[in-house]
Design a protein around this motif. Structure first.
Motif, PDB file in Angstrom:
ATOM      1  N   ASP A 230      63.040  61.732  15.621  1.00 23.08           N
ATOM      2  CA  ASP A 230      64.386  61.173  15.733  1.00 23.08           C
ATOM      3  C   ASP A 230      64.683  60.693  17.149  1.00 23.08           C
ATOM      4  O   ASP A 230      65.382  59.691  17.339  1.00 23.08           O
ATOM      5  N   GLU A 231      64.146  61.411  18.146  1.00 22.46           N
ATOM      6  CA  GLU A 231      64.418  61.057  19.544  1.00 22.46           C
ATOM      7  C   GLU A 231      63.850  59.690  19.911  1.00 22.46           C
ATOM      8  O   GLU A 231      64.329  59.051  20.849  1.00 22.46           O
ATOM      9  N   TRP A 232      62.838  59.237  19.179  1.00 20.46           N
ATOM     10  CA  TRP A 232      62.214  57.957  19.491  1.00 20.46           C
ATOM     11  C   TRP A 232      62.854  56.785  18.748  1.00 20.46           C
ATOM     12  O   TRP A 232      62.632  55.626  19.111  1.00 20.46           O
ATOM     13  N   LYS A 233      63.621  57.050  17.703  1.00 21.95           N
ATOM     14  CA  LYS A 233      64.109  55.960  16.839  1.00 21.95           C
ATOM     15  C   LYS A 233      64.929  54.912  17.588  1.00 21.95           C
ATOM     16  O   LYS A 233      64.791  53.712  17.307  1.00 21.95           O
ATOM     17  N   PRO A 234      65.796  55.289  18.555  1.00 21.24           N
ATOM     18  CA  PRO A 234      66.547  54.244  19.272  1.00 21.24           C
ATOM     19  C   PRO A 234      65.677  53.381  20.182  1.00 21.24           C
ATOM     20  O   PRO A 234      66.141  52.367  20.702  1.00 21.24           O
ATOM     21  N   ARG A 235      64.425  53.780  20.383  1.00 19.19           N
ATOM     22  CA  ARG A 235      63.542  53.085  21.320  1.00 19.19           C
ATOM     23  C   ARG A 235      62.484  52.234  20.620  1.00 19.19           C
ATOM     24  O   ARG A 235      61.591  51.693  21.264  1.00 19.19           O
ATOM     25  N   ILE A 236      62.586  52.104  19.295  1.00 17.23           N
ATOM     26  CA  ILE A 236      61.521  51.502  18.503  1.00 17.23           C
ATOM     27  C   ILE A 236      61.478  49.986  18.648  1.00 17.23           C
ATOM     28  O   ILE A 236      62.510  49.305  18.712  1.00 17.23           O
ATOM     29  N   ALA A 237      60.245  49.460  18.655  1.00 14.60           N
ATOM     30  CA  ALA A 237      60.002  48.016  18.564  1.00 14.60           C
ATOM     31  C   ALA A 237      58.966  47.783  17.468  1.00 14.60           C
ATOM     32  O   ALA A 237      57.941  48.479  17.420  1.00 14.60           O
ATOM     33  N   LEU A 238      59.227  46.808  16.607  1.00 14.86           N
ATOM     34  CA  LEU A 238      58.348  46.504  15.480  1.00 14.86           C
ATOM     35  C   LEU A 238      57.763  45.112  15.639  1.00 14.86           C
ATOM     36  O   LEU A 238      58.470  44.182  16.047  1.00 14.86           O
ATOM     37  N   ILE A 239      56.490  44.962  15.255  1.00 20.94           N
ATOM     38  CA  ILE A 239      55.810  43.679  15.475  1.00 20.94           C
ATOM     39  C   ILE A 239      55.006  43.231  14.256  1.00 20.94           C
ATOM     40  O   ILE A 239      54.166  42.341  14.361  1.00 20.94           O
ATOM     41  N   GLN A 240      55.254  43.819  13.090  1.00 18.19           N
ATOM     42  CA  GLN A 240      54.425  43.563  11.912  1.00 18.19           C
ATOM     43  C   GLN A 240      54.680  42.178  11.298  1.00 18.19           C
ATOM     44  O   GLN A 240      55.750  41.592  11.477  1.00 18.19           O
ATOM     45  N   ASN A 241      53.694  41.702  10.550  1.00 17.52           N
ATOM     46  CA  ASN A 241      53.885  40.541   9.686  1.00 17.52           C
ATOM     47  C   ASN A 241      54.645  40.968   8.432  1.00 17.52           C
ATOM     48  O   ASN A 241      54.721  42.159   8.104  1.00 17.52           O
ATOM     49  N   GLU A 242      55.190  39.998   7.712  1.00 16.44           N
ATOM     50  CA  GLU A 242      55.938  40.223   6.475  1.00 16.44           C
ATOM     51  C   GLU A 242      57.061  41.243   6.672  1.00 16.44           C
ATOM     52  O   GLU A 242      57.374  42.039   5.785  1.00 16.44           O
ATOM     53  N   LEU A 243      57.684  41.204   7.832  1.00 16.74           N
ATOM     54  CA  LEU A 243      58.737  42.150   8.180  1.00 16.74           C
ATOM     55  C   LEU A 243      60.108  41.546   7.878  1.00 16.74           C
ATOM     56  O   LEU A 243      60.360  40.387   8.206  1.00 16.74           O
ATOM     57  N   LEU A 244      60.971  42.349   7.252  1.00 19.79           N
ATOM     58  CA  LEU A 244      62.344  41.940   6.961  1.00 19.79           C
ATOM     59  C   LEU A 244      63.277  43.130   7.217  1.00 19.79           C
ATOM     60  O   LEU A 244      62.814  44.272   7.267  1.00 19.79           O
ATOM     61  N   PRO A 245      64.587  42.889   7.378  1.00 22.19           N
ATOM     62  CA  PRO A 245      65.496  43.983   7.725  1.00 22.19           C
ATOM     63  C   PRO A 245      65.408  45.203   6.827  1.00 22.19           C
ATOM     64  O   PRO A 245      65.533  46.342   7.295  1.00 22.19           O
ATOM     65  N   ALA A 246      65.208  45.027   5.523  1.00 22.22           N
ATOM     66  CA  ALA A 246      65.139  46.177   4.614  1.00 22.22           C
ATOM     67  C   ALA A 246      64.014  47.128   4.992  1.00 22.22           C
ATOM     68  O   ALA A 246      64.098  48.332   4.714  1.00 22.22           O
ATOM     69  N   ASP A 247      62.968  46.613   5.646  1.00 16.80           N
ATOM     70  CA  ASP A 247      61.830  47.453   6.008  1.00 16.80           C
ATOM     71  C   ASP A 247      62.188  48.497   7.058  1.00 16.80           C
ATOM     72  O   ASP A 247      61.602  49.574   7.082  1.00 16.80           O
ATOM     73  N   TRP A 248      63.111  48.175   7.951  1.00 19.47           N
ATOM     74  CA  TRP A 248      63.510  49.189   8.931  1.00 19.47           C
ATOM     75  C   TRP A 248      64.799  49.906   8.532  1.00 19.47           C
ATOM     76  O   TRP A 248      64.987  51.076   8.853  1.00 19.47           O
ATOM     77  N   GLN A 249      65.651  49.237   7.805  1.00 20.61           N
ATOM     78  CA  GLN A 249      66.918  49.865   7.414  1.00 20.61           C
ATOM     79  C   GLN A 249      66.700  51.065   6.499  1.00 20.61           C
ATOM     80  O   GLN A 249      67.451  52.055   6.574  1.00 20.61           O
ATOM     81  N   CYS A 250      65.678  51.016   5.654  1.00 23.07           N
ATOM     82  CA  CYS A 250      65.431  52.123   4.738  1.00 23.07           C
ATOM     83  C   CYS A 250      64.965  53.376   5.459  1.00 23.07           C
ATOM     84  O   CYS A 250      64.916  54.460   4.861  1.00 23.07           O
ATOM     85  N   HIS A 251      64.625  53.249   6.741  1.00 23.27           N
ATOM     86  CA  HIS A 251      64.232  54.406   7.545  1.00 23.27           C
ATOM     87  C   HIS A 251      65.323  54.815   8.534  1.00 23.27           C
ATOM     88  O   HIS A 251      65.071  55.612   9.446  1.00 23.27           O
ATOM     89  N   GLY A 252      66.504  54.279   8.360  1.00 12.58           N
ATOM     90  CA  GLY A 252      67.613  54.649   9.222  1.00 12.58           C
ATOM     91  C   GLY A 252      67.587  54.012  10.586  1.00 12.58           C
ATOM     92  O   GLY A 252      68.304  54.452  11.491  1.00 12.58           O
ATOM     93  N   LEU A 253      66.794  52.959  10.755  1.00  9.29           N
ATOM     94  CA  LEU A 253      66.762  52.240  12.026  1.00  9.29           C
ATOM     95  C   LEU A 253      67.829  51.149  11.980  1.00  9.29           C
ATOM     96  O   LEU A 253      67.796  50.277  11.112  1.00  9.29           O
ATOM     97  N   VAL A 254      68.769  51.208  12.900  1.00  6.67           N
ATOM     98  CA  VAL A 254      69.939  50.344  12.829  1.00  6.67           C
ATOM     99  C   VAL A 254      69.689  48.969  13.439  1.00  6.67           C
ATOM    100  O   VAL A 254      69.942  47.938  12.824  1.00  6.67           O
ATOM    101  N   ASP A 255      69.179  48.917  14.630  1.00  2.87           N
ATOM    102  CA  ASP A 255      69.022  47.633  15.328  1.00  2.87           C
ATOM    103  C   ASP A 255      67.814  47.697  16.264  1.00  2.87           C
ATOM    104  O   ASP A 255      67.956  47.607  17.477  1.00  2.87           O
ATOM    105  N   PRO A 256      66.623  47.847  15.704  1.00  4.13           N
ATOM    106  CA  PRO A 256      65.439  47.987  16.563  1.00  4.13           C
ATOM    107  C   PRO A 256      65.071  46.670  17.244  1.00  4.13           C
ATOM    108  O   PRO A 256      65.525  45.591  16.845  1.00  4.13           O
ATOM    109  N   THR A 257      64.255  46.779  18.254  1.00  4.96           N
ATOM    110  CA  THR A 257      63.667  45.587  18.867  1.00  4.96           C
ATOM    111  C   THR A 257      62.611  45.032  17.910  1.00  4.96           C
ATOM    112  O   THR A 257      61.822  45.782  17.340  1.00  4.96           O
ATOM    113  N   ILE A 258      62.618  43.720  17.721  1.00  9.42           N
ATOM    114  CA  ILE A 258      61.712  43.063  16.779  1.00  9.42           C
ATOM    115  C   ILE A 258      61.032  41.891  17.477  1.00  9.42           C
ATOM    116  O   ILE A 258      61.700  41.079  18.119  1.00  9.42           O
ATOM    117  N   ALA A 259      59.722  41.789  17.320  1.00 15.11           N
ATOM    118  CA  ALA A 259      58.980  40.630  17.820  1.00 15.11           C
ATOM    119  C   ALA A 259      58.251  39.975  16.653  1.00 15.11           C
ATOM    120  O   ALA A 259      57.547  40.646  15.891  1.00 15.11           O
TER     121      ALA A 259
END
Length: 256
Positions: A68-97
């Motif tokens: 949980d302590e790392w969740k506000p610091r997350i950055a995602l870089i995957q292909n085929e990525l859409l908001p539902a992919d992070w929202q379902c894990h409780g990530l509100v507004d991660p960094t995305i590349a």
């Protein structure tokens, strides 16, 4: 010394980011499959950013294990990525590349077009890439981020799925098979609207995809992941009751 960076998944792309961060003076702590994320959290309790660099298939298992302590610091870089992919894990507004460069074993980085980066740690990620002469730029609003993510999905899915039928590279694909690309892109548009819950500008996305085609005209259409991408797209369509005739025709032909 600058604040540390954690990278979960040290494949080819993760290693590129690691090199960029080291060049900008940040110590890098890699986490591999064999390591316990919770145990490593105690060693690096407050990294400046945690980049999840695993492949698409491993994204959700990796996010389920995040401290949980790392969740506000997350950055995602995957292909085929859409908001539902992070929202379902409780990530509100991660960094995305949205990564528009390739790195294959034994080869240098190949840039297709500049990579857009959004979020709190966007400047940090773009700085690490720019340090390696990989062009990247900041995206400042969620609407533009969504456009860029869907644009990448158009590119990957259209080229991969069309490649199952005609092979070749993206330049020849558009020059010789434009009607095929348009019909496949239409089905992809249907899928993306369903997955995002948004009305999307199809022609604008199609033209943005073609800019990426021009960025690397020799890019081969059909990677090894193409059959799995098609099957995943059809599974989503089946679950939602979506009409995707071009995708179904290609799937049927590939089974013959």
């Amino acid at each position: 010394m600058k604040d540390p960076v954690v990278i979960i998944g040290i494949g080819e792309i993760g290693a590129v980011f690691a090199r960029g961060f080291l060049r900008t003076g940040h110590p890098v702590y890699p986490i591999t499959r064999s390591m316990d994320i919770q145990a490593e959290r105690s060693q690096v309790p407050e990294p400046i950013v945690v980049i999840v660099a695993v492949g698409e298939a491993d994204l959700h298992p990796a996010l389920e294990k995040l401290p949980d302590e790392w969740k506000p610091r997350i950055a995602l870089i995957q292909n085929e990525l859409l908001p539902a992919d992070w929202q379902c894990h409780g990530l509100v507004d991660p960094t995305i590349a949205s990564i528009w460069f390739e790195k294959k074993p034994g080869q240098d980085v190949k840039v297709v077009i500049p990579s857009p980066v959004y979020g709190e740690h966007a400047e940090l990620l773009t700085g690490s890439l720019n340090a390696l002469d990989i062009p990247a730029y900041l995206v400042h609003d969620r609407e533009r981020l969504l456009f860029e993510l869907v644009r990448k999905n158009y590119y990957i899915l259209a080229s991969n799925i069309a490649g199952l039928k005609v092979g070749g590279n993206v330049s020849k694909l558009w020059a010789e098979h434009e009607p095929l690309v348009r019909t496949i892109a239409g089905d992809i548009h249907t899928l993306q609207e369903h997955l995002t819950g948004n009305k999307l500008e199809h022609e604008e996305l199609l033209q943005a995809m073609l800019v990426a085609f021009d960025g690397d005209p020799g890019h081969q259409c059909m990677g090894r992941s193409a059959p799995a991408r098609l099957q995943r797209a059809l599974r989503i369509a089946d679950e939602a009751g979506l009409d995707v005739p071009a995708l179904r025709e290609i799937a049927a032909a590939s089974r013959q």
